[in-house]
Design a protein around this motif. Structure first.
Motif, PDB file in Angstrom:
ATOM      1  N   VAL A 113     -23.201  69.786  19.777  1.00 44.98           N
ATOM      2  CA  VAL A 113     -21.972  70.576  19.861  1.00 44.98           C
ATOM      3  C   VAL A 113     -21.306  70.388  21.219  1.00 44.98           C
ATOM      4  CG1 VAL A 113     -21.062  72.932  19.989  1.00 44.98           C
ATOM      5  CG2 VAL A 113     -22.611  72.291  18.134  1.00 44.98           C
ATOM      6  N   GLU A 114     -22.092  70.414  22.271  1.00 46.31           N
ATOM      7  CA  GLU A 114     -21.539  70.231  23.611  1.00 46.31           C
ATOM      8  C   GLU A 114     -20.825  68.884  23.727  1.00 46.31           C
ATOM      9  OE1 GLU A 114     -22.978  70.179  28.315  1.00 46.31           O
ATOM     10  OE2 GLU A 114     -24.453  70.452  26.697  1.00 46.31           O
ATOM     11  N   LEU A 115     -21.435  67.830  23.200  1.00 46.69           N
ATOM     12  CA  LEU A 115     -20.832  66.501  23.266  1.00 46.69           C
ATOM     13  C   LEU A 115     -19.579  66.421  22.388  1.00 46.69           C
ATOM     14  CD1 LEU A 115     -24.143  64.474  23.077  1.00 46.69           C
ATOM     15  CD2 LEU A 115     -22.593  64.540  25.050  1.00 46.69           C
ATOM     16  N   GLN A 137      -6.597  77.184  16.830  1.00 50.41           N
ATOM     17  CA  GLN A 137      -7.451  78.141  16.126  1.00 50.41           C
ATOM     18  C   GLN A 137      -8.774  78.340  16.871  1.00 50.41           C
ATOM     19  OE1 GLN A 137      -6.200  79.747  13.322  1.00 50.41           O
ATOM     20  NE2 GLN A 137      -4.388  78.631  14.055  1.00 50.41           N
ATOM     21  N   PRO A 138      -9.372  79.519  16.733  1.00 53.44           N
ATOM     22  CA  PRO A 138     -10.632  79.783  17.450  1.00 53.44           C
ATOM     23  C   PRO A 138     -11.797  78.983  16.874  1.00 53.44           C
ATOM     24  CG  PRO A 138     -10.105  81.604  15.968  1.00 53.44           C
ATOM     25  CD  PRO A 138      -8.908  80.696  15.965  1.00 53.44           C
ATOM     26  N   TRP A 139     -12.760  78.698  17.728  1.00 50.08           N
ATOM     27  CA  TRP A 139     -13.978  78.021  17.291  1.00 50.08           C
ATOM     28  C   TRP A 139     -14.895  79.024  16.586  1.00 50.08           C
ATOM     29  CZ3 TRP A 139     -15.765  72.895  18.222  1.00 50.08           C
ATOM     30  CH2 TRP A 139     -14.859  72.075  18.886  1.00 50.08           C
ATOM     31  N   PRO A 140     -15.616  78.601  15.557  1.00 48.80           N
ATOM     32  CA  PRO A 140     -16.593  79.491  14.913  1.00 48.80           C
ATOM     33  C   PRO A 140     -17.724  79.844  15.877  1.00 48.80           C
ATOM     34  CG  PRO A 140     -16.166  77.517  13.583  1.00 48.80           C
ATOM     35  CD  PRO A 140     -15.571  77.274  14.925  1.00 48.80           C
ATOM     36  N   GLU A 141     -18.457  80.888  15.556  1.00 49.47           N
ATOM     37  CA  GLU A 141     -19.606  81.285  16.379  1.00 49.47           C
ATOM     38  C   GLU A 141     -20.875  80.533  15.989  1.00 49.47           C
ATOM     39  OE1 GLU A 141     -20.117  85.488  16.421  1.00 49.47           O
ATOM     40  OE2 GLU A 141     -18.097  85.903  17.182  1.00 49.47           O
ATOM     41  N   ASP A 142     -21.032  80.236  14.712  1.00 50.01           N
ATOM     42  CA  ASP A 142     -22.210  79.530  14.204  1.00 50.01           C
ATOM     43  C   ASP A 142     -22.252  78.119  14.798  1.00 50.01           C
ATOM     44  OD1 ASP A 142     -24.021  78.041  12.700  1.00 50.01           O
ATOM     45  OD2 ASP A 142     -23.418  78.874  10.779  1.00 50.01           O
ATOM     46  N   PRO A 143     -23.334  77.739  15.483  1.00 46.24           N
ATOM     47  CA  PRO A 143     -23.391  76.408  16.106  1.00 46.24           C
ATOM     48  C   PRO A 143     -23.174  75.264  15.115  1.00 46.24           C
ATOM     49  CG  PRO A 143     -25.127  77.802  16.985  1.00 46.24           C
ATOM     50  CD  PRO A 143     -24.505  78.553  15.846  1.00 46.24           C
ATOM     51  N   LEU A 145     -21.468  75.346  12.385  1.00 48.75           N
ATOM     52  CA  LEU A 145     -20.042  75.340  12.056  1.00 48.75           C
ATOM     53  C   LEU A 145     -19.190  74.848  13.231  1.00 48.75           C
ATOM     54  CD1 LEU A 145     -19.239  78.513   9.915  1.00 48.75           C
ATOM     55  CD2 LEU A 145     -19.128  76.116   9.250  1.00 48.75           C
ATOM     56  N   GLN A 146     -19.662  75.041  14.441  1.00 53.34           N
ATOM     57  CA  GLN A 146     -18.950  74.469  15.578  1.00 53.34           C
ATOM     58  C   GLN A 146     -18.948  72.942  15.497  1.00 53.34           C
ATOM     59  OE1 GLN A 146     -19.985  75.953  19.471  1.00 53.34           O
ATOM     60  NE2 GLN A 146     -20.220  78.051  18.740  1.00 53.34           N
ATOM     61  N   LEU A 147     -20.062  72.373  15.067  1.00 52.16           N
ATOM     62  CA  LEU A 147     -20.125  70.921  14.902  1.00 52.16           C
ATOM     63  C   LEU A 147     -19.173  70.485  13.798  1.00 52.16           C
ATOM     64  CD1 LEU A 147     -21.677  68.548  16.162  1.00 52.16           C
ATOM     65  CD2 LEU A 147     -23.363  68.784  14.329  1.00 52.16           C
ATOM     66  N   TRP A 148     -19.137  71.249  12.716  1.00 51.15           N
ATOM     67  CA  TRP A 148     -18.190  70.957  11.626  1.00 51.15           C
ATOM     68  C   TRP A 148     -16.751  71.091  12.115  1.00 51.15           C
ATOM     69  CZ3 TRP A 148     -14.706  74.554   9.534  1.00 51.15           C
ATOM     70  CH2 TRP A 148     -13.985  74.108   8.418  1.00 51.15           C
ATOM     71  N   HIS A 149     -16.472  72.119  12.909  1.00 48.30           N
ATOM     72  CA  HIS A 149     -15.114  72.337  13.402  1.00 48.30           C
ATOM     73  C   HIS A 149     -14.688  71.207  14.341  1.00 48.30           C
ATOM     74  CE1 HIS A 149     -11.581  74.811  14.309  1.00 48.30           C
ATOM     75  NE2 HIS A 149     -11.752  74.510  15.589  1.00 48.30           N
ATOM     76  N   ALA A 150     -15.604  70.715  15.146  1.00 50.43           N
ATOM     77  CA  ALA A 150     -15.286  69.557  15.986  1.00 50.43           C
ATOM     78  C   ALA A 150     -14.913  68.373  15.106  1.00 50.43           C
ATOM     79  CB  ALA A 150     -16.478  69.213  16.880  1.00 50.43           C
ATOM     80  N   GLY A 151     -15.658  68.191  14.010  1.00 51.35           N
ATOM     81  CA  GLY A 151     -15.312  67.131  13.075  1.00 51.35           C
ATOM     82  C   GLY A 151     -13.941  67.326  12.473  1.00 51.35           C
ATOM     83  N   LEU A 152     -13.583  68.580  12.201  1.00 50.50           N
ATOM     84  CA  LEU A 152     -12.248  68.900  11.675  1.00 50.50           C
ATOM     85  C   LEU A 152     -11.163  68.466  12.665  1.00 50.50           C
ATOM     86  CD1 LEU A 152     -11.204  72.307  10.101  1.00 50.50           C
ATOM     87  CD2 LEU A 152      -9.807  71.228  11.847  1.00 50.50           C
ATOM     88  N   LEU A 153     -11.322  68.840  13.928  1.00 50.58           N
ATOM     89  CA  LEU A 153     -10.307  68.511  14.925  1.00 50.58           C
ATOM     90  C   LEU A 153     -10.168  67.004  15.092  1.00 50.58           C
ATOM     91  CD1 LEU A 153     -11.075  71.173  17.672  1.00 50.58           C
ATOM     92  CD2 LEU A 153      -9.267  71.243  15.935  1.00 50.58           C
ATOM     93  N   LEU A 154     -11.292  66.310  15.178  1.00 52.29           N
ATOM     94  CA  LEU A 154     -11.252  64.861  15.351  1.00 52.29           C
ATOM     95  C   LEU A 154     -10.685  64.172  14.113  1.00 52.29           C
ATOM     96  CD1 LEU A 154     -14.673  64.716  17.132  1.00 52.29           C
ATOM     97  CD2 LEU A 154     -12.562  63.816  18.126  1.00 52.29           C
ATOM     98  N   ARG A 155     -10.997  64.731  12.942  1.00 50.86           N
ATOM     99  CA  ARG A 155     -10.479  64.153  11.702  1.00 50.86           C
ATOM    100  C   ARG A 155      -8.978  64.341  11.593  1.00 50.86           C
ATOM    101  NH1 ARG A 155      -9.221  64.764   6.192  1.00 50.86           N
ATOM    102  NH2 ARG A 155     -10.480  63.428   4.833  1.00 50.86           N
ATOM    103  N   GLU A 156      -8.495  65.544  11.853  1.00 53.27           N
ATOM    104  CA  GLU A 156      -7.065  65.798  11.712  1.00 53.27           C
ATOM    105  C   GLU A 156      -6.264  65.023  12.762  1.00 53.27           C
ATOM    106  OE1 GLU A 156      -6.149  66.775   9.088  1.00 53.27           O
ATOM    107  OE2 GLU A 156      -7.163  68.557   8.336  1.00 53.27           O
ATOM    108  N   GLY A 249     -21.976  59.232  26.162  1.00 52.70           N
ATOM    109  CA  GLY A 249     -21.892  60.459  25.374  1.00 52.70           C
ATOM    110  C   GLY A 249     -21.778  60.170  23.891  1.00 52.70           C
ATOM    111  N   ILE A 250     -20.991  59.145  23.555  1.00 48.52           N
ATOM    112  CA  ILE A 250     -20.856  58.758  22.148  1.00 48.52           C
ATOM    113  C   ILE A 250     -22.207  58.331  21.581  1.00 48.52           C
ATOM    114  CG2 ILE A 250     -19.920  56.989  20.607  1.00 48.52           C
ATOM    115  CD1 ILE A 250     -17.379  57.033  22.327  1.00 48.52           C
ATOM    116  N   GLY A 251     -22.917  57.492  22.341  1.00 48.32           N
ATOM    117  CA  GLY A 251     -24.214  57.030  21.871  1.00 48.32           C
ATOM    118  C   GLY A 251     -25.173  58.169  21.608  1.00 48.32           C
ATOM    119  N   ARG A 252     -25.187  59.142  22.502  1.00 47.32           N
ATOM    120  CA  ARG A 252     -26.084  60.286  22.327  1.00 47.32           C
ATOM    121  C   ARG A 252     -25.644  61.154  21.153  1.00 47.32           C
ATOM    122  NH1 ARG A 252     -30.983  62.149  21.997  1.00 47.32           N
ATOM    123  NH2 ARG A 252     -31.247  64.305  22.767  1.00 47.32           N
ATOM    124  N   LEU A 253     -24.339  61.360  20.991  1.00 52.42           N
ATOM    125  CA  LEU A 253     -23.857  62.161  19.871  1.00 52.42           C
ATOM    126  C   LEU A 253     -24.207  61.494  18.541  1.00 52.42           C
ATOM    127  CD1 LEU A 253     -22.260  64.593  18.812  1.00 52.42           C
ATOM    128  CD2 LEU A 253     -20.179  63.220  19.026  1.00 52.42           C
TER     129      LEU A 253
END
Length: 278
Positions: A113-115, A137-143, A145-156, A249-253
């Motif tokens: 999530v941090e990456l 929009q706010p980030w979810p609290e569930d970690p 879901l935060q990873l999913w939300h990051a995917g949403l932002l990068l996808r859009e 960072g990409i490699g680690r993610l």
């Protein structure tokens, strides 16, 4: 070291597998059904467009690009009478959480999530209307879901750039679907879910045939080259967030998310044409 478009594409694809479950998970469909809007794909338009607020159908037609206007207008703005944008967004988020936790359990995703959030911190909104709306929009609290939300932002963000690439290539919505479907072996899926009539689809094919981009066997060499150009431009326009994260960072993610991605692919929730690319 420079982050190449190819490396950025790999990173996006790894995280995208988690995000795209929101378009296919039965828990999400069930959450939409509770609003009682009978129009085809109403929940998709409402939840994905919810960041715009109670918008007019024209905004969805413009930014989602490949959907038939009549399909959108059958759902929007009727969806806003059935639920607020916030309620639609919550329905999708809760459905995604149920599916991802069912498949993945409670993984430790804090480092991932941090990456991912660091990659999102490098995204810019200019010329990216769908991303711009979701970035507010706010980030979810569930970690997870935060990873999913990051995917949403990068996808859009990537999707907004993809529309730019399609426009630059002179591909209207139907032509984009025809060529994209042939290129990715997803013709049946896009033809049956985007709302265009058989006559509209056939007319699009004839326009492409006149340009020498398709023939009876599918994409011509010129058509394949054009689709390759579209993907190249899309990849180039999607680099900025990944460049901000950097190659290490990409490699680690990718290392952290790949086991989760493999579990999602093995779960069977995604259609065959997506799993086959896994």
């Amino acid at each position: 070291m420079t982050v190449t478009p190819a490396l950025a594409r790999r990173a996006w694809g790894t995280l995208e597998t988690l995000h795209v479950t929101g378009f296919f998970a039965p828990e999400v469909t069930a959450a939409y059904d509770r609003f009682g809007v009978p129009a085809t794909r109403a929940g998709y338009f409402a939840a994905r467009g919810s960041a715009f607020g109670p918008c007019a159908p024209e905004l969805v037609i413009s930014t989602f690009y490949v959907f038939a206007p009549k399909l959108v207008r059958a759902a929007v703005p009727a969806v806003w009478a059935a639920g607020t944008p916030e309620e639609w967004a919550t329905a999708r988020r809760d459905g995604v959480a149920a599916r991802l936790h069912d498949v993945l359990g409670e993984p430790d995703v804090a480092e991932a999530v941090e990456l991912a959030r660091e990659a999102c911190a490098g995204l810019t909104p200019a010329g990216r209307p769908v991303y711009a709306a979701w970035s507010a929009q706010p980030w979810p609290e569930d970690p997870l879901l935060q990873l999913w939300h990051a995917g949403l932002l990068l996808r859009e963000h990537r999707g907004d750039g993809h529309v730019t690439a399609l426009l630059s290539a002179g591909l209207d919505p139907v032509e984009a679907l025809v060529t994209g479907g042939l290129a990715s072996d997803s013709t049946e899926f896009v033809r049956t879910t985007r709302g265009w009539t058989d006559e509209e689809w056939a007319a699009g094919v004839e326009r492409l045939r006149a340009r020498g981009l398709v023939d009876d066997d599918g994409l011509t060499q010129a058509g394949r080259d054009l689709r390759d150009d579209v993907e190249t431009v899309t990849d180039f326009l999607a680099v900025e967030g990944w460049a901000h994260l950097g190659e290490d960072g990409i490699g680690r993610l990718v290392e952290l998310v790949t086991p989760l991605r493999e579990q999602v692919l093995a779960s069977g929730v995604l259609p065959d044409w997506i799993r086959s690319r896994g």
